[in-house]
Design a protein around this motif. Structure first.
Motif, short mmCIF file in Angstrom:
data_model
loop_
_atom_site.label_atom_id
_atom_site.label_comp_id
_atom_site.label_asym_id
_atom_site.label_seq_id
_atom_site.Cartn_x
_atom_site.Cartn_y
_atom_site.Cartn_z
N CYS A 66 0.83 -1.20 0.00
CA CYS A 66 0.00 0.00 0.00
C CYS A 66 0.87 1.26 0.00
O CYS A 66 2.06 1.22 0.32
CB CYS A 66 -0.90 0.03 1.24
N GLN A 86 -13.38 -8.40 -6.86
CA GLN A 86 -12.76 -7.08 -6.78
C GLN A 86 -11.39 -7.13 -6.11
O GLN A 86 -10.43 -6.53 -6.60
CB GLN A 86 -13.67 -6.11 -6.04
N PHE A 170 -1.81 -0.60 -3.46
CA PHE A 170 -3.15 -0.30 -2.99
C PHE A 170 -3.15 1.05 -2.27
O PHE A 170 -2.18 1.40 -1.59
CB PHE A 170 -3.63 -1.33 -1.96
N ASP A 171 -4.22 1.79 -2.36
CA ASP A 171 -4.50 2.80 -1.36
C ASP A 171 -4.96 2.04 -0.12
O ASP A 171 -5.81 1.14 -0.22
CB ASP A 171 -5.62 3.73 -1.86
N ASP A 174 -8.65 1.74 0.40
CA ASP A 174 -9.24 0.79 -0.53
C ASP A 174 -8.97 -0.64 -0.08
O ASP A 174 -9.84 -1.52 -0.19
CB ASP A 174 -8.69 0.99 -1.94
N ARG A 177 -11.29 -1.58 2.69
CA ARG A 177 -12.64 -1.75 2.15
C ARG A 177 -12.77 -3.06 1.36
O ARG A 177 -13.74 -3.81 1.54
CB ARG A 177 -12.99 -0.56 1.25
N LEU A 178 -11.81 -3.34 0.50
CA LEU A 178 -11.87 -4.54 -0.34
C LEU A 178 -11.76 -5.82 0.48
O LEU A 178 -12.47 -6.80 0.23
CB LEU A 178 -10.75 -4.49 -1.39
#
Length: 283
Positions: A66, A86, A170-171, A174, A177-178
């Motif tokens: 990240c 996703q 990655f952020d 995100d 969340r994912l």
């Protein structure tokens, strides 16, 4: 109960195969081990098969690369559904960026007079997800640096070092969340590891906690006692779980399996929050 929630195999940049990792974890007296290779779940099948004949429990996971505000960080993701579309697509995007990044670092090293080649790095990485430790190992073979750790300096491969090349990442918001959408749980890996470069500010950690982050990896070999005390207090303030792990890489680093461990109650809370997968024990 001895629980180590951060290890790597040859599926990324460790030197133990997934099966060897499981056998070595059992031999080291661990009760629970998490396989958290970088951005990949490629070692799951072999590690699961190796549980036969042991009393070990395997936690499936991954360490996600990240970046936030220009600072790199790693997110440990546990017990998510590896087929969730996703998160799968996002992991593949990060993994696909590793090869061109490695070529870029090799080009920079060659320009600095280091005769490392892609063929050397590919041989060292094998079937694993190629990364800086594989390039560092090639530098050790060439006698450029004495150890892998000595390659992670500003002179060579450290963040913003002379041969560093950025990567697809990655952020972290995100990532949280994912992973949550895939039924998993997240822990911010070695958040106070200053030797690795700039660390993420506490206000960002607070934002991640508000977004659903589950924990901080507090007990880690790269954290001294004052850092552990500070992080434990931060975790308590933000309502996060505090974990402990070895970040084992086999012979690539001097850290032993189980060098830092997670409290059984914390592990139970992490496992209870997950819906994407469950810990695996020998049948």
């Amino acid at each position: 109960m001895r629980i180590d929630l951060h290890t790597h195999s040859t599926a990324s940049d460790g030197t133990d195969t997934p099966a060897e990792l499981v056998r070595n974890a059992a031999a080291a007296g661990l009760d629970v081990v998490a396989l958290t290779d970088h951005d990949t779940v490629g070692g799951y099948a072999q590690a699961t098969a190796a549980l036969a004949g042991t009393d070990l429990t395997l936690v499936t996971g991954a360490e996600l690369s990240c970046r936030t505000g220009g600072t790199s960080m790693h997110m440990l993701a546990y017990l998510f559904d590896p087929a969730e579309p996703q998160l799968y697509e996002a992991r593949e995007l990060v993994r696909d960026g590793r090869v061109p990044r490695a070529h870029g670092m090799i080009d920079k090293l060659q320009a600095l007079g280091v005769p490392v080649t892609w063929e050397m790095v590919a041989r060292i990485a094998g079937d694993g997800s190629v990364g800086r430790p594989h390039i560092a190992t090639a530098m050790v073979e060439l006698g450029v640096v004495p150890t892998v750790s000595d390659a992670f300096t500003e002179e060579w491969l450290a963040n913003d070092g002379r041969a560093y090349v950025g990567k697809q990442e990655f952020d972290p918001f995100d990532a949280v969340r994912l992973v949550k959408a895939a039924g998993g749980v997240t822990v911010f890996a070695h958040p106070g590891a200053h030797k690795r470069g700039e660390t993420v500010p506490d206000e960002v950690v607070a934002g991640l906690a508000a977004a659903g982050l589950d924990g901080l990896e507090v007990d880690h070999v790269d954290h001294d006692e004052p850092t552990r005390t500070r992080l434990r207090g931060l975790a308590r303030e933000l309502g996060l779980l505090a974990t402990g792990s070895s970040d084992y890489h086999g012979t690539r680093k001097s850290v032993a399996l189980g060098e830092c461990v997670t409290d059984p109650e914390v592990y139970a809370q992490l496992a209870a929050r997950a819906t994407g997968a469950q810990p695996i024990s020998a049948v």
